[in-house]
Every structure is written in C-alpha cells, then in structure tokens.
Design a protein around this motif. Structure first.
Motif, PDB file in Angstrom:
ATOM      1  N   ALA A  27       0.757  -1.328  -0.204  1.00  0.00           N
ATOM      2  CA  ALA A  27      -0.097   0.123  -0.197  1.00  0.00           C
ATOM      3  C   ALA A  27       0.915   1.229  -0.023  1.00  0.00           C
ATOM      4  CB  ALA A  27      -0.847   0.076   1.042  1.00  0.00           C
ATOM      5  N   ALA A  28       0.577   2.359  -0.622  1.00  0.00           N
ATOM      6  CA  ALA A  28       1.074   3.634  -0.620  1.00  0.00           C
ATOM      7  C   ALA A  28       0.250   4.645  -0.130  1.00  0.00           C
ATOM      8  CB  ALA A  28       1.682   3.687  -2.094  1.00  0.00           C
ATOM      9  N   ALA A  29       0.854   5.710   0.390  1.00  0.00           N
ATOM     10  CA  ALA A  29       0.454   6.861   0.463  1.00  0.00           C
ATOM     11  C   ALA A  29       1.053   8.264   0.053  1.00  0.00           C
ATOM     12  CB  ALA A  29       0.039   7.110   1.917  1.00  0.00           C
ATOM     13  N   GLU A  30       0.532   8.959  -0.783  1.00  0.00           N
ATOM     14  CA  GLU A  30       1.130  10.296  -1.178  1.00  0.00           C
ATOM     15  C   GLU A  30       0.568  11.404  -0.502  1.00  0.00           C
ATOM     16  OE1 GLU A  30       1.783  12.295  -5.612  1.00  0.00           O
ATOM     17  OE2 GLU A  30       0.392  10.700  -5.437  1.00  0.00           O
ATOM     18  N   GLY A  50       4.472  26.929  -4.433  1.00  0.00           N
ATOM     19  CA  GLY A  50       5.226  25.855  -4.190  1.00  0.00           C
ATOM     20  C   GLY A  50       4.254  24.461  -4.343  1.00  0.00           C
ATOM     21  N   GLN A  51       4.690  23.422  -4.697  1.00  0.00           N
ATOM     22  CA  GLN A  51       4.541  22.098  -5.039  1.00  0.00           C
ATOM     23  C   GLN A  51       5.383  21.014  -4.474  1.00  0.00           C
ATOM     24  OE1 GLN A  51       2.869  22.940  -9.366  1.00  0.00           O
ATOM     25  NE2 GLN A  51       2.192  20.830  -8.735  1.00  0.00           N
ATOM     26  N   TYR A  52       4.747  20.353  -3.411  1.00  0.00           N
ATOM     27  CA  TYR A  52       5.644  19.115  -3.115  1.00  0.00           C
ATOM     28  C   TYR A  52       4.819  17.947  -2.840  1.00  0.00           C
ATOM     29  CZ  TYR A  52       7.875  23.516  -1.261  1.00  0.00           C
ATOM     30  OH  TYR A  52       8.565  24.668  -1.475  1.00  0.00           O
ATOM     31  N   SER A  53       5.373  16.602  -3.046  1.00  0.00           N
ATOM     32  CA  SER A  53       4.864  15.444  -2.710  1.00  0.00           C
ATOM     33  C   SER A  53       5.951  14.205  -2.195  1.00  0.00           C
ATOM     34  CB  SER A  53       4.092  14.970  -3.938  1.00  0.00           C
ATOM     35  OG  SER A  53       4.800  14.421  -4.858  1.00  0.00           O
ATOM     36  N   LYS A  54       5.643  13.323  -1.345  1.00  0.00           N
ATOM     37  CA  LYS A  54       6.283  12.524  -0.884  1.00  0.00           C
ATOM     38  C   LYS A  54       5.476  11.421  -0.870  1.00  0.00           C
ATOM     39  CE  LYS A  54       5.709  13.077   4.203  1.00  0.00           C
ATOM     40  NZ  LYS A  54       6.714  13.243   5.147  1.00  0.00           N
ATOM     41  N   ALA A  55       6.208  10.116  -0.752  1.00  0.00           N
ATOM     42  CA  ALA A  55       5.460   8.741  -0.635  1.00  0.00           C
ATOM     43  C   ALA A  55       5.955   7.939   0.451  1.00  0.00           C
ATOM     44  CB  ALA A  55       5.800   8.029  -2.013  1.00  0.00           C
ATOM     45  N   SER A  56       4.909   7.390   1.228  1.00  0.00           N
ATOM     46  CA  SER A  56       5.140   6.582   2.248  1.00  0.00           C
ATOM     47  C   SER A  56       4.560   4.978   1.690  1.00  0.00           C
ATOM     48  CB  SER A  56       4.325   6.802   3.319  1.00  0.00           C
ATOM     49  OG  SER A  56       4.823   8.131   3.842  1.00  0.00           O
ATOM     50  N   VAL A  57       5.219   4.088   1.804  1.00  0.00           N
ATOM     51  CA  VAL A  57       5.007   2.442   1.022  1.00  0.00           C
ATOM     52  C   VAL A  57       5.163   1.532   2.377  1.00  0.00           C
ATOM     53  CG1 VAL A  57       5.561   0.880  -0.529  1.00  0.00           C
ATOM     54  CG2 VAL A  57       5.892   3.257  -0.922  1.00  0.00           C
ATOM     55  N   ALA A  58       4.030   0.684   2.429  1.00  0.00           N
ATOM     56  CA  ALA A  58       4.290  -0.442   3.390  1.00  0.00           C
ATOM     57  C   ALA A  58       4.247  -1.795   2.379  1.00  0.00           C
ATOM     58  CB  ALA A  58       3.103  -0.555   4.256  1.00  0.00           C
ATOM     59  N   VAL A  59       5.097  -2.724   2.753  1.00  0.00           N
ATOM     60  CA  VAL A  59       4.993  -3.925   1.893  1.00  0.00           C
ATOM     61  C   VAL A  59       5.166  -5.082   2.657  1.00  0.00           C
ATOM     62  CG1 VAL A  59       6.431  -5.336   0.289  1.00  0.00           C
ATOM     63  CG2 VAL A  59       6.375  -2.768   0.067  1.00  0.00           C
ATOM     64  N   GLY A  60       4.129  -6.145   2.756  1.00  0.00           N
ATOM     65  CA  GLY A  60       4.147  -7.201   3.449  1.00  0.00           C
ATOM     66  C   GLY A  60       4.569  -8.396   2.687  1.00  0.00           C
ATOM     67  N   VAL A  61       5.273  -9.344   3.044  1.00  0.00           N
ATOM     68  CA  VAL A  61       5.873 -10.441   2.277  1.00  0.00           C
ATOM     69  C   VAL A  61       5.690 -11.854   3.101  1.00  0.00           C
ATOM     70  CG1 VAL A  61       8.291 -10.428   2.967  1.00  0.00           C
ATOM     71  CG2 VAL A  61       7.466 -11.452   0.852  1.00  0.00           C
ATOM     72  N   SER A  62       5.060 -12.692   2.612  1.00  0.00           N
ATOM     73  CA  SER A  62       4.745 -14.177   3.113  1.00  0.00           C
ATOM     74  C   SER A  62       5.527 -15.244   2.257  1.00  0.00           C
ATOM     75  CB  SER A  62       3.323 -14.302   3.074  1.00  0.00           C
ATOM     76  OG  SER A  62       2.788 -13.455   3.888  1.00  0.00           O
ATOM     77  N   ASN A  83       8.620  -0.800   5.936  1.00  0.00           N
ATOM     78  CA  ASN A  83       8.036   0.286   5.760  1.00  0.00           C
ATOM     79  C   ASN A  83       8.981   1.625   5.112  1.00  0.00           C
ATOM     80  OD1 ASN A  83       5.196  -0.208   6.694  1.00  0.00           O
ATOM     81  ND2 ASN A  83       6.355  -0.494   8.667  1.00  0.00           N
ATOM     82  N   LYS A  84       8.621   2.102   4.157  1.00  0.00           N
ATOM     83  CA  LYS A  84       9.639   3.254   3.734  1.00  0.00           C
ATOM     84  C   LYS A  84       8.838   4.547   3.557  1.00  0.00           C
ATOM     85  CE  LYS A  84      13.755   4.161   1.585  1.00  0.00           C
ATOM     86  NZ  LYS A  84      14.898   4.323   2.213  1.00  0.00           N
ATOM     87  N   THR A  85       9.722   5.609   3.653  1.00  0.00           N
ATOM     88  CA  THR A  85       8.947   6.841   3.137  1.00  0.00           C
ATOM     89  C   THR A  85       9.951   7.720   2.174  1.00  0.00           C
ATOM     90  OG1 THR A  85       7.662   7.271   5.003  1.00  0.00           O
ATOM     91  CG2 THR A  85       8.325   9.204   3.939  1.00  0.00           C
TER      92      THR A  85
END
Length: 139
Positions: A27-30, A50-62, A83-85
């Motif tokens: 899943a990702a959130a911008e 001014g325009q700015y965006s960043k991404a936060s991502v969560a990855v699950g692995v089984s 998890n990574k931003t």
C-alpha cells in the motif's frame, strides 16, 4: 560403526522443494503540500508558488517454509513487513516557495512518480504509480 552410519545415510530418501514463491501485498500513501501566496497585483487572489509530494510505502511478504525434524515435516509461513518513506530534497520548503514567489515562478520539488517494489533476489514484483497532482483540485 562408521559403515552402518554410511549405509543408513545411503538408504535415506531426499526430496527437493523448488519453485518457492513469496506472496506480496503493498500500500502507498502520497502526501502533497501546496504553498500559496497572496497575489501582489490582484486583490483577494492567491497564487500557487510551491508544490511538494512524498510517498510512504508499506510492503508485506509471506514466504512458505518447510522444516524437517526427524520424520516430521513442519510447514510454516514466514512473514515480514517493511515500511519506507521517500522524500525529495527541499520537501515542504516554504523558503523555496517564497524565493519562487519573489521571482515570479513556482517551486516544484522533484516529485516521485513511481515506487518499484523489489522482492526476493532483487526481482521487481510490482510498481506503484503516484499521481503528483498539480493542484489541490487534482487530488
């Protein structure tokens, strides 16, 4: 004694487990920030500077695993999450937006357009495309 061990080992059957695949979910959130300054020429108007965006991502692995103890095989699923931003340089810098305002332009932080999901052995398992909206109305 060594001979009987060798014979016992030689009579053991072996199995090869291959083609093990992990299962991935993500899943990702911008997060977007827009900075406005009041127009110096039009009363009541505001200009995007001014325009700015960043991404936060969560990855699950089984990943399925198999452990053999004696004559018993124990199957389990190994689960991990990551998890990574990802934040571009000068993200949310009102100073950069103000400099753009003084110079008559708009500051845009280098946006992140996509996030590649990399799995076991460095193989790409998916891509998340981000929208990088040009204004709040694009959200």
């Amino acid at each position: 004694m060594n001979q009987s061990i060798m014979l016992a080992m030689a009579s053991c059957k072996t199995s090869v487990v291959s083609d093990i695949k992990g299962s991935y979910t993500w899943a990702a959130a911008e997060t977007c920030v827009f900075v406005y300054f009041q127009s110096p020429t039009i009363s009541g108007a505001w200009n995007l500077k001014g325009q700015y965006s960043k991404a936060s991502v969560a990855v699950g692995v089984s990943v399925p695993t198999l452990k053999v103890k004696g004559k018993k095989a124990i199957a389990k699923v190994l689960q991990k999450s990551y998890n990574k931003t990802v934040t571009p340089q000068n993200y949310n810098s009102t100073q950069k937006a103000f400099e753009a305002y003084k110079n008559g332009g708009t500051y845009k932080a280098i946006g992140i357009s996509k996030v590649n999901i990399t799995g076991v052995e460095g193989k790409k398992v998916g891509t998340i495309k981000l929208s990088n909206p040009p204004s709040p109305s694009g959200i």
